[in-house]
Design an enzyme around this catalytic site. Structure first.
Site, short mmCIF file in Angstrom:
data_model
loop_
_atom_site.label_atom_id
_atom_site.label_comp_id
_atom_site.label_asym_id
_atom_site.label_seq_id
_atom_site.Cartn_x
_atom_site.Cartn_y
_atom_site.Cartn_z
N HIS A 69 5.42 123.52 86.24
CA HIS A 69 4.85 123.96 84.96
C HIS A 69 3.45 124.51 85.21
CE1 HIS A 69 4.28 123.22 80.40
NE2 HIS A 69 3.14 123.75 80.84
N GLU A 230 1.67 118.62 71.90
CA GLU A 230 0.48 118.59 72.77
C GLU A 230 -0.76 118.29 71.94
OE1 GLU A 230 -1.72 121.27 76.23
OE2 GLU A 230 -0.07 122.14 75.09
#
Length: 436
Positions: A69, A230
């Site tokens: 990622h 997030e």
């Protein structure tokens, strides 16, 4: 280490032994002898099998590492576009401004190639990059990364995933983006916030948009890679809905969810329910501890109270595959980093308490992300595998974790990799400013 480096270089492709090496095996360090032939691991033998060869004197050997990622299209723009507040909202605003003003094909390619060269020198063998996929820019960016993937083939296996707010996929733009991802062999990715917002309470239209997003992937046979929850907002509960949706739709592709920060602030019962749903759906989790610790719970003049990371121990205990990754590099989301997975694991150990015992956590930067990315033969030290290895002088884990391991030796197909870290000065002309 210089003696070892020279000895391997002198072997010049001939078969040789790496004698008295420590490898991580079944969650513990095991001492073995490793036979290298024709660029591959020919054998893992009990210590003392090698009657000659190159002694590592008990030093550790790791497989080439996998970074599942990253954001190569954003990388290294910090000198040109800083995050004035250092928080999540400031990062979004800064990247939007830079993207609109400076992201040409040449700019993106130069910065991404710089980042790949750094990762390569550190010992990374595979990377997945999320690509900001806003039209019309995505029509330029995806071909740039397809060209980079071809250019780097055989050195770093480069994968791509889209990233844009969920609502961007709701209309005709979503079909075009999904087609673009399919054309270039990527994963379909999004963030679970809506345009202009942050990861907070789910809007009423969230589930219909999520189902439509799944349908885009299903129609094209695409895997999913999602940025989820997030934030430190307890209303950010998209992770559970993604898992339930995947199970209800019997989604056949791979799903990887990144960040998932808010789960650590949810009530225990809800967190346990969410983790159970993830396990049932077979969803992989990838954690970005350095970036999330940098961004989350940041307020001027106030010491952060929260690390900003998710429930990795509970997830792994439930049988989920959990990976660690770099995320952003020298951009408004994270001002630091160099795509060095050794640094990622070292810092993650401190942030997430991946020790006492260490167990199988090193797999989170090697075998597990490789499996999540569908990369066979990556991230493992086993007979028959390509001898893409990283050699360390450190013997035990406290030695390994206490220093940055700058003297590591990277092997590619059994040969010493002579790649050097690129000089930041190379980016001065690209960015138009110096230094950062």
């Amino acid at each position: 280490m210089q003696t070892i480096r020279s000895a391997i270089a002198e072997a010049a492709g001939s078969p040789y032994w790496l004698a008295d090496a420590r490898i991580i095996q079944d969650g513990a360090l095991a001492r073995v002898d490793i036979r290298i032939e024709d660029g591959r691991i020919a054998a893992l033998a009990p210590l003392g099998t090698a009657t000659g060869g190159i002694s590592l004197d008990g030093g550790q050997v790791w497989p080439g590492l996998v970074d599942g990622h990253t954001h190569l299209d954003k990388g290294h723009i910090w000198p040109r576009m800083k995050n004035a507040t250092g928080d999540f909202a400031g990062a979004i605003a800064a990247v939007m401004a830079d993207r609109g003003a400076a992201w040409t094909a040449e700019d993106i390619a130069a910065r991404a190639d710089f980042a790949l060269r750094a990762a390569y020198a550190h010992g990374t063998v595979a990377i997945r990059s999320h690509i900001d996929s806003y039209l019309p820019l995505a029509r330029t960016t995806w071909p740039v990364f397809a060209e980079l993937r071809a250019r780097w083939a055989g050195r770093i296996a480069l994968q791509m995933s889209s990233i844009a707010p969920l609502d961007r996929f709701a209309g005709p733009e979503g079909d075009e983006l999904a087609d673009l991802v399919q054309k270039h062999g990527g994963a379909l990715g999004m963030v679970t916030r809506l345009t202009g917002g942050i990861h907070a309470a789910l809007p009423a239209e969230f589930q219909p948009m999520l189902d439509h997003f799944f349908s885009l992937a299903e129609a094209r046979g695409l895997d999913l890679d999602l940025h989820v929850d997030e934030s430190g907002e307890t209303g950010a509960r998209a992770l559970r809905e993604i898992a339930l949706t995947a199970t209800r739709r019997k989604f056949k592709g791979r799903i990887q969810c990144g960040h998932c920060c808010s789960l650590s602030l949810q009530p225990d019962e809800f967190a346990q329910e969410t983790i159970a749903a993830l396990a049932e759906a077979g969803i992989d989790i990838i954690v970005l501890p350095m970036c999330n610790m940098y961004l989350q719970d940041r307020m001027p003049g106030r010491t952060p109270r929260w690390r900003g990371v998710t429930l990795v121990h509970e997830m792994r205990a439930a049988g989920l595959r959990v990976s660690l990754a770099s995320d952003n590099t020298r951009d408004p989301f994270y001002a630091y980093g160099d795509l060095d997975m050794v640094e990622v694991y070292r810092e993650a150990t401190r942030i997430l308490h991946l020790d006492h015992p260490m167990g199988a956590w090193p797999d989170a930067v090697s075998a597990i992300p490789a499996e999540a990315m569908g990369l066979k033969g990556y991230g493992r030290i086993q007979a028959g595998a390509t001898a893409d290895l990283i050699l360390f002088s450190a013997r035990g884990m406290t030695e390994w974790l206490s220093r940055p391991q700058s003297d590591r030796i990277v092997l590619r197909a059994g040969r010493v990799l002579e790649a050097k870290l690129p000089d930041y000065r190379e980016l001065d002309a690209v960015l138009g400013v110096s230094p950062g």
